[in-house]
Write a protein that holds these residues in place. Structure first.
Motif, PDB file in Angstrom:
ATOM      1  N   CYS A  21      -8.728  -2.535   2.661  1.00 43.63           N
ATOM      2  CA  CYS A  21      -8.745  -3.565   1.626  1.00 43.63           C
ATOM      3  C   CYS A  21     -10.187  -3.876   1.197  1.00 43.63           C
ATOM      4  O   CYS A  21     -11.133  -3.733   1.971  1.00 43.63           O
ATOM      5  CB  CYS A  21      -8.070  -4.836   2.131  1.00 43.63           C
ATOM      6  SG  CYS A  21      -6.278  -4.662   2.355  1.00 43.63           S
ATOM      7  N   ALA A  25      -8.095  -0.996  -2.247  1.00 43.29           N
ATOM      8  CA  ALA A  25      -9.424  -1.400  -2.694  1.00 43.29           C
ATOM      9  C   ALA A  25      -9.376  -2.524  -3.723  1.00 43.29           C
ATOM     10  O   ALA A  25     -10.421  -3.101  -4.054  1.00 43.29           O
ATOM     11  CB  ALA A  25     -10.180  -0.207  -3.263  1.00 43.29           C
ATOM     12  N   CYS A  26      -8.193  -2.851  -4.234  1.00 37.34           N
ATOM     13  CA  CYS A  26      -8.076  -3.974  -5.171  1.00 37.34           C
ATOM     14  C   CYS A  26      -7.418  -5.196  -4.516  1.00 37.34           C
ATOM     15  O   CYS A  26      -7.065  -6.149  -5.206  1.00 37.34           O
ATOM     16  CB  CYS A  26      -7.311  -3.568  -6.430  1.00 37.34           C
ATOM     17  SG  CYS A  26      -5.523  -3.423  -6.237  1.00 37.34           S
ATOM     18  N   ASP A  63      -3.493   0.378  -4.668  1.00 39.65           N
ATOM     19  CA  ASP A  63      -4.772   0.740  -4.063  1.00 39.65           C
ATOM     20  C   ASP A  63      -5.287  -0.419  -3.219  1.00 39.65           C
ATOM     21  O   ASP A  63      -5.519  -1.517  -3.727  1.00 39.65           O
ATOM     22  CB  ASP A  63      -5.783   1.066  -5.161  1.00 39.65           C
ATOM     23  CG  ASP A  63      -7.111   1.569  -4.625  1.00 39.65           C
ATOM     24  OD1 ASP A  63      -7.318   1.584  -3.399  1.00 39.65           O
ATOM     25  OD2 ASP A  63      -7.961   1.946  -5.457  1.00 39.65           O
ATOM     26  N   VAL A 121       0.831  -1.200   0.000  1.00 37.80           N
ATOM     27  CA  VAL A 121       0.000   0.000   0.000  1.00 37.80           C
ATOM     28  C   VAL A 121       0.872   1.258   0.000  1.00 37.80           C
ATOM     29  O   VAL A 121       0.573   2.235  -0.703  1.00 37.80           O
ATOM     30  CB  VAL A 121      -0.969  -0.021   1.203  1.00 37.80           C
ATOM     31  CG1 VAL A 121      -1.740   1.289   1.309  1.00 37.80           C
ATOM     32  CG2 VAL A 121      -1.947  -1.199   1.074  1.00 37.80           C
TER      33      VAL A 121
END
Length: 299
Positions: free
Chosen positions: A99, A73-74, A71, A66
């Motif tokens: 996450c 979020a992926c 990201d 990170v």
């Protein structure tokens, strides 16, 4: 419910010569897989040698990823451990980092486990981290603990906003199909890209595949080709790569092919008890490599 088909890669974990986690190479290969077009990364899964990593190593590697600009979020990191406090610590850490979710094995040491016992373990983890987005991880041939359809249904009923999906690594399409049919509201991933057409046609969400470490671009071509005249050729390519990978010890073989791609033998290192490939197996890795990313310029 229709899900957009996607590919999440259980990225390998590189090691240094002293067998510590090689954070720099880990970040490099994860970025490369995303550049190949993967929708995200399921780091610290089976192919990542997760159960050969400590809790602190997993946390530090995730933080490095990170911090390097990936990201969260992926990311769907694996957090399931034999010890509940370890599962909770990893799950809370990944959730706090933003996450997309976590991929959670059931507890896998004590056997046999009843559905009631498996439910209790997942419920305890969820209650400790109530904001988690949870993807169940069904790999009974390794864990020795199956996730039955009734138990999955009970979890979804008890925690409807928490259970987001399931990865079925059993290799049993009938089981995957039964999960998709019973729970169309969650994202169900197959573990083999060869099953992508069936998975997506049935309402599944795509795949989380070990061999995506060496053929993410090819798998993404298949996803884009689904339902078009190009599907047959794309499926043939990914199936050939998958078969080549399955013809070697899977994790050392995948890492050897990644090392060939990167031109860096360090990527092939495994942590015991996994052993490096023999000379004959390295020849097989070279054949596997020839089927996938060494044709990137023509992609």
């Amino acid at each position: 419910m229709t899900h957009m088909p996607g590919l999440y890669v259980p990225a390998i974990t590189p090691f240094t010569a002293d067998l510590s986690v090689d954070t720099a190479r880990f970040v490099t290969i994860c970025r490369r897989l995303l550049e190949d077009g993967a929708d995200g990364l399921a780091v610290f899964g089976t192919t990542s040698e997760a159960n050969s990593l400590s809790v602190s190593e997993r946390m530090a590697a995730l933080e490095a990823l990170v911090a390097a600009g990936v990201d969260p979020a992926c990311l769907i990191p694996g957090t399931g451990c034999a010890a509940l406090p370890d599962t909770v610590a990893l799950t809370r850490h990944a959730t706090d980092m933003g996450c997309k979710g976590v991929l959670m094995l059931p507890p896998f040491y004590y056997k046999p486990l009843s559905d009631e016992a498996v439910f209790a373990a997942y419920a305890a983890a969820i209650e400790a981290v109530p904001t988690v987005a949870l993807y169940l991880y069904h790999i009974p041939q390794v864990s020795g603990v199956a996730l039955s359809v009734p138990m999955i249904g009970r979890l979804i009923e008890a925690f409807p906003s928490t259970i987001r999906g399931l990865k079925d690594s059993s290799g049993n399409w009938d089981n995957t199909a039964s999960v998709i049919a019973a729970f169309p509201q969650i994202e169900t991933f197959s573990s083999s890209e060869s099953l992508l057409p069936k998975n997506v046609a049935a309402g599944g969400a795509g795949c989380i595949s070990a061999s995506a470490n060496v053929n993410a671009a090819g798998i993404m071509r298949l996803i884009r080709a689904l339902g078009t005249p190009a599907e047959g050729a794309a499926l043939s390519q990914v199936s050939a790569v998958r078969a080549a990978c399955e013809g070697m010890p899977l994790i050392p073989g995948i890492k050897a092919v990644v090392a060939l791609r990167m031109g860096d033998a360090a990527y092939a290192r495994t942590r015991p008890p996994l052993l490096p490939l023999t000379s004959d197996q390295r020849t097989a890795a070279e054949r596997a490599a020839a089927l996938c990313f060494f044709k990137e310029s023509a992609a």
